[in-house]
Design a protein around this motif. Structure first.
Motif, PDB file in Angstrom:
ATOM      1  N   LEU A  10      -4.221 -36.906   2.528  1.00  0.00           N
ATOM      2  CA  LEU A  10      -4.353 -37.162   1.083  1.00  0.00           C
ATOM      3  C   LEU A  10      -5.669 -37.864   0.758  1.00  0.00           C
ATOM      4  CD1 LEU A  10      -0.739 -38.311   0.279  1.00  0.00           C
ATOM      5  CD2 LEU A  10      -1.907 -36.431  -0.860  1.00  0.00           C
ATOM      6  N   SER A  60       1.871 -36.263  -2.845  1.00  0.00           N
ATOM      7  CA  SER A  60       2.417 -36.586  -1.527  1.00  0.00           C
ATOM      8  C   SER A  60       3.896 -36.226  -1.442  1.00  0.00           C
ATOM      9  CB  SER A  60       2.220 -38.068  -1.254  1.00  0.00           C
ATOM     10  OG  SER A  60       2.963 -38.475  -0.144  1.00  0.00           O
ATOM     11  N   GLY A  75       2.421 -41.571  -0.512  1.00  0.00           N
ATOM     12  CA  GLY A  75       1.543 -41.295  -1.645  1.00  0.00           C
ATOM     13  C   GLY A  75       1.020 -42.580  -2.261  1.00  0.00           C
TER      14      GLY A  75
END
Lengths: 187, 130
Positions: free
Chosen positions: A53, A117, A161
């Protein structure tokens, strides 16, 4: 290398070495994660996805894709699962997860890294199950396990995330986002 | 650290949770096969076999003599269950109603086995061991 230099060699070099640092971090997390006590069959917190990410946010789509694949190969080298079905399953799932991230990142529908995420974690889990069912176990009964594991995946996806968002913000505020910003658009 | 995400994140979370719960709820129906018949065994000898009852048909009560007494089995469109057994544990009775192809009720002391046959799309819990 997965990105163009656009004539600015120094900036390109910086991107490459950042990508390499992230790759080493991701591979390290993959190995570290395998040493943690297991929460259940095929369930891991997916810490390496945090790095994918970050790579997506700071370096762009291609960097995230290549990082996902490379960290699976390097990670399985250290775990002794190189070229085994385990590696194929995790490589497929990691690529699908990275693909989900890229699509949602580009779709620009108001999702932050947290939502991206989450979606990637779900995609990762579903892909894993599909590959294992079609290729290895061939028993639909396997899918009985999917809903509870998806719940766990949603939870860890959200946590990962949030962490990725936090790290990305910190890196950007330290100036790490500056070089990549013009590249992010071109990738 | 912002744990709450954006509005779109929370919408996505809600949608995902909804789909997971729905999948959890419907997975038995999606994965289980349709039952075709019920076979009852004493030891390894098949003593009775019934086609799976149509909807609306009444309850068929079957009495099967086993090693230590008579097992009473009730078969209806809702499923099959052991109503009474001569054993002490009565695990077969307590296991309740069974309605999926591939399921089995076993009364070990009486050596009576009830098996639901049908299109088995899914193996039992032992799928991983097969």
């Amino acid at each position: 290398m997965p990105w163009r230099s656009d004539g600015n060699e120094l900036a390109a070099l910086k991107l490459r070495y950042r990508w390499l640092i992230l790759l080493l971090l991701a591979a390290g997390l993959t190995v570290f994660e395998s040493l943690l006590p297991s929460f259940g069959p095929w369930f891991k917190p997916g810490l390496a996805n945090i790095v994918t990410l970050i790579a997506l946010a700071l370096l762009g789509a291609r960097a995230a894709f290549t990082l996902a694949l490379a960290r699976v190969v390097i990670g399985s080298f250290f775990l002794g699962t190189l070229f085994t079905p385990t590696m194929v399953v995790s490589a497929t799932a990691a690529l699908v997860a990275a693909g989900t991230m890229v699509v949602l990142w580009r779709a620009n529908i108001g999702l932050s890294l947290v939502g991206i995420s989450l979606a990637a974690a779900i995609a990762h889990m579903v892909t894993q199950f599909m590959v294992v069912e079609w290729w290895i176990v061939q028993q639909p009964a396997l899918f009985y396990l999917l809903p509870p594991l998806l719940l766990l995946a949603a939870l860890t996806g959200w946590i990962n995330g949030t962490l990725a968002q936090y790290v990305t913000r910190r890196l950007e505020s330290c100036g790490y986002g500056n070089y990549s910003a013009p590249y992010r658009k071109s990738l | 650290m912002n744990w709450r995400g954006t509005g779109a994140d929370r919408w996505l979370l809600g949608l995902v949770l909804l789909l997971i719960v729905a999948g959890w709820w419907f997975s038995p129906q999606l994965l289980a096969g349709t039952p075709k018949s019920v076979e009852i065994f004493h030891g390894n000898r098949e003593v009775a076999s019934y086609p799976w009852p149509q909807k609306g048909s009444g309850v068929t009560t079957i009495r099967i003599p086993g090693d230590i007494g008579v097992s009473v089995i009730a078969l209806s469109a809702q499923g099959v269950r052991v109503v009474d057994a001569p054993c002490r544990g009565k695990y077969c009775v307590r296991s309740g109603m069974h309605r999926r192809a591939g399921e089995m009720i076993v009364c070990l002391p009486n050596r009576v086995t009830v098996r639901i046959t049908g299109v088995r799309r899914v193996g039992g819990i032992d799928a991983l061991a097969q």
